[in-house]
Design a protein around this motif. Structure first.
Motif, PDB file in Angstrom:
ATOM      1  N   GLU A  71      35.534  -6.638  23.963  1.00 52.64           N
ATOM      2  CA  GLU A  71      35.939  -5.428  23.456  1.00 52.64           C
ATOM      3  C   GLU A  71      36.983  -4.575  24.287  1.00 52.64           C
ATOM      4  O   GLU A  71      37.868  -3.815  23.827  1.00 52.64           O
ATOM      5  CB  GLU A  71      34.511  -4.415  23.676  1.00 52.64           C
ATOM      6  N   THR A  72      37.251  -4.905  25.579  1.00 55.66           N
ATOM      7  CA  THR A  72      38.161  -4.353  26.397  1.00 55.66           C
ATOM      8  C   THR A  72      39.495  -5.054  25.834  1.00 55.66           C
ATOM      9  O   THR A  72      40.729  -4.267  26.085  1.00 55.66           O
ATOM     10  CB  THR A  72      38.017  -4.865  27.847  1.00 55.66           C
ATOM     11  N   ASN A  73      39.433  -6.215  25.477  1.00 54.99           N
ATOM     12  CA  ASN A  73      40.842  -6.653  25.017  1.00 54.99           C
ATOM     13  C   ASN A  73      41.186  -6.158  23.686  1.00 54.99           C
ATOM     14  O   ASN A  73      42.432  -5.855  23.225  1.00 54.99           O
ATOM     15  CB  ASN A  73      40.871  -8.501  24.867  1.00 54.99           C
ATOM     16  N   TYR A  74      40.172  -6.038  22.720  1.00 53.99           N
ATOM     17  CA  TYR A  74      40.392  -5.299  21.334  1.00 53.99           C
ATOM     18  C   TYR A  74      40.863  -4.017  21.779  1.00 53.99           C
ATOM     19  O   TYR A  74      41.921  -3.400  21.051  1.00 53.99           O
ATOM     20  CB  TYR A  74      38.939  -5.487  20.716  1.00 53.99           C
ATOM     21  N   PHE A  75      40.156  -3.199  22.619  1.00 54.06           N
ATOM     22  CA  PHE A  75      40.803  -1.943  22.956  1.00 54.06           C
ATOM     23  C   PHE A  75      42.108  -1.679  23.257  1.00 54.06           C
ATOM     24  O   PHE A  75      42.892  -0.924  23.102  1.00 54.06           O
ATOM     25  CB  PHE A  75      39.679  -1.131  23.931  1.00 54.06           C
ATOM     26  N   ASP A  94      36.400  -0.106  15.679  1.00 54.26           N
ATOM     27  CA  ASP A  94      35.352  -0.720  14.957  1.00 54.26           C
ATOM     28  C   ASP A  94      34.179  -0.082  15.428  1.00 54.26           C
ATOM     29  O   ASP A  94      33.947   0.349  16.334  1.00 54.26           O
ATOM     30  CB  ASP A  94      35.316  -2.068  15.623  1.00 54.26           C
ATOM     31  N   GLU A  95      33.444   0.171  14.256  1.00 55.05           N
ATOM     32  CA  GLU A  95      32.133   1.101  14.209  1.00 55.05           C
ATOM     33  C   GLU A  95      31.001   0.370  14.723  1.00 55.05           C
ATOM     34  O   GLU A  95      30.252   1.007  15.547  1.00 55.05           O
ATOM     35  CB  GLU A  95      31.790   1.611  12.740  1.00 55.05           C
ATOM     36  N   LYS A  96      31.099  -0.835  15.131  1.00 52.26           N
ATOM     37  CA  LYS A  96      29.917  -1.748  15.476  1.00 52.26           C
ATOM     38  C   LYS A  96      29.896  -1.438  17.034  1.00 52.26           C
ATOM     39  O   LYS A  96      28.840  -1.401  17.797  1.00 52.26           O
ATOM     40  CB  LYS A  96      30.149  -3.199  15.454  1.00 52.26           C
TER      41      LYS A  96
END
Length: 357
Positions: A71-75, A94-96
């Motif tokens: 999630e950190t890389n996605y952010f 992403d809503e998840k």
């Protein structure tokens, strides 16, 4: 005549980089269709703090257990894509993961602060910046509450602020008057030689001493000049001088000048003391009225009961008002032409009195 050819325009996409078009279109000259946008030089992307996998596993893994590396890389990819516009990032997030704007800000600034601390870059502006999530939420809540406030509340706040401003002015005026009164009292007592000069300057601005003046001057021109106060006060001073049989323009000698200045200054001191005395008398009357009203409202209970008993005793000797009938009288003004002609020839009922000859 020379023929002027028109410019050909085209509806082309905006190029922020060479060879990289966007989904935003605009009209531009056909010759500039493939060029980058003119304002692209002002588009300066922010500096985004990056980290390696080794730094993440060593320093950032235990920073917040609710965030994973994925999630950190996605952010971080969204931060690079949208130039740290957290509102846009939260909208595209992403809503998840269920993250708010404050959560995203806290994650970015905490990682940036930790990475800069490890690298020893103390001169960076984010090295000393600490983001408080709860404070940011409270700030937004209060701001939204302020924007959604009705107009009546705004008018009430405006009215209260105006009253506060007026009250502040009154308090400052009272403080100035109190200071002037203390100076006047010191001047009249003559016990404080250090404060006497200040008191004189507060009442009448003194002229420049003769020893300081470097040019020639007429003593009478300065002596007969009005005081640096209002015209009304100058008229009162002139009236007092007339009552004391002081000529309007005495002989302008050095001794007369000093005596004349002292006399006018003493008159101004007298006016100031009279003003303060009247004000204190008014305050004393108001306090006496309040005290009398307070004493009337807090009489002893025994005297109140005695007054009630006396009133009841006196009421037995009077007839009952409820038993009497209230009579209402309607009055009417009678006017006749006879009354206008001769008042002595009109009867009480309005009939004309006919006198037989």
């Amino acid at each position: 005549q020379r023929r002027v050819h028109g410019t050909h325009w085209a509806y082309c996409p905006i190029y922020f980089k060479e060879g990289e078009s966007s989904n935003i279109y605009h009209w531009c000259p056909k010759s500039d269709a493939d060029k980058t946008h003119a304002f692209n030089k002002f588009r300066l992307p922010p500096e985004i703090i990056t980290f390696t996998d080794e730094e993440y596993n060593k320093y950032l893994k235990d920073l917040n257990k609710s965030w994973t590396k994925e999630e950190t890389n996605y952010f971080w990819d969204l931060c690079k894509r949208f130039d740290l516009r957290f509102i846009v990032i939260a909208d595209r997030y992403d809503e998840k993961y269920n993250r708010s704007v404050e959560d995203l800000k806290e994650r970015y600034y905490s990682i940036a602060h930790r990475i800069l601390e490890v690298r020893g870059e103390k001169s960076h502006q984010l090295a000393t910046f600490n983001y408080h999530k709860e404070f940011d939420r409270q700030r937004k809540f209060l701001f939204e509450k302020y924007l959604l406030r009705p107009r009546e509340k705004n008018e009430e706040e405006k009215h209260l602020m105006e009253e506060l401003r007026k009250l502040d002015q009154v308090i400052r005026k009272e403080e100035r008057e109190q200071q002037n009164l203390q100076r006047l009292l010191r001047l009249c007592s003559r016990d404080d030689p250090t404060g006497e000069e200040n008191a004189n300057d507060a009442i009448v601005p003194r002229r420049e001493p003769r020893s300081v003046r470097k040019t020639a001057y007429l003593r009478g021109h300065i002596m007969y000049a009005p005081l640096p106060v209002s015209q009304r006060v100058n008229e009162k001073v002139s009236l007092i001088l007339t009552e004391l049989s002081i000529p309007p323009k005495p002989l302008a000698t050095a001794e007369n000048e000093n005596l004349y200045d002292e006399l006018r200054q003493s008159i101004l001191v007298l006016f100031s003391l009279q003003k303060h005395l009247r004000k204190k008398e008014l305050e004393r009357r108001e306090l006496e009225e309040r005290s009398s009203k307070t004493n009337e409202g807090t009489r002893p209970a025994v005297s109140a009961l005695e007054d009630t008993a006396d009133k009841r005793k006196a009421s037995h000797d009077l007839p009952d008002k409820s038993a009497t009938k209230k009579l209402k009288f309607n009055y009417c003004l009678l006017y006749t032409s006879d009354a206008a002609d001769d008042l002595l020839c009109v009867d009480l009922g309005g009939c004309r009195i006919i006198k037989k000859k």
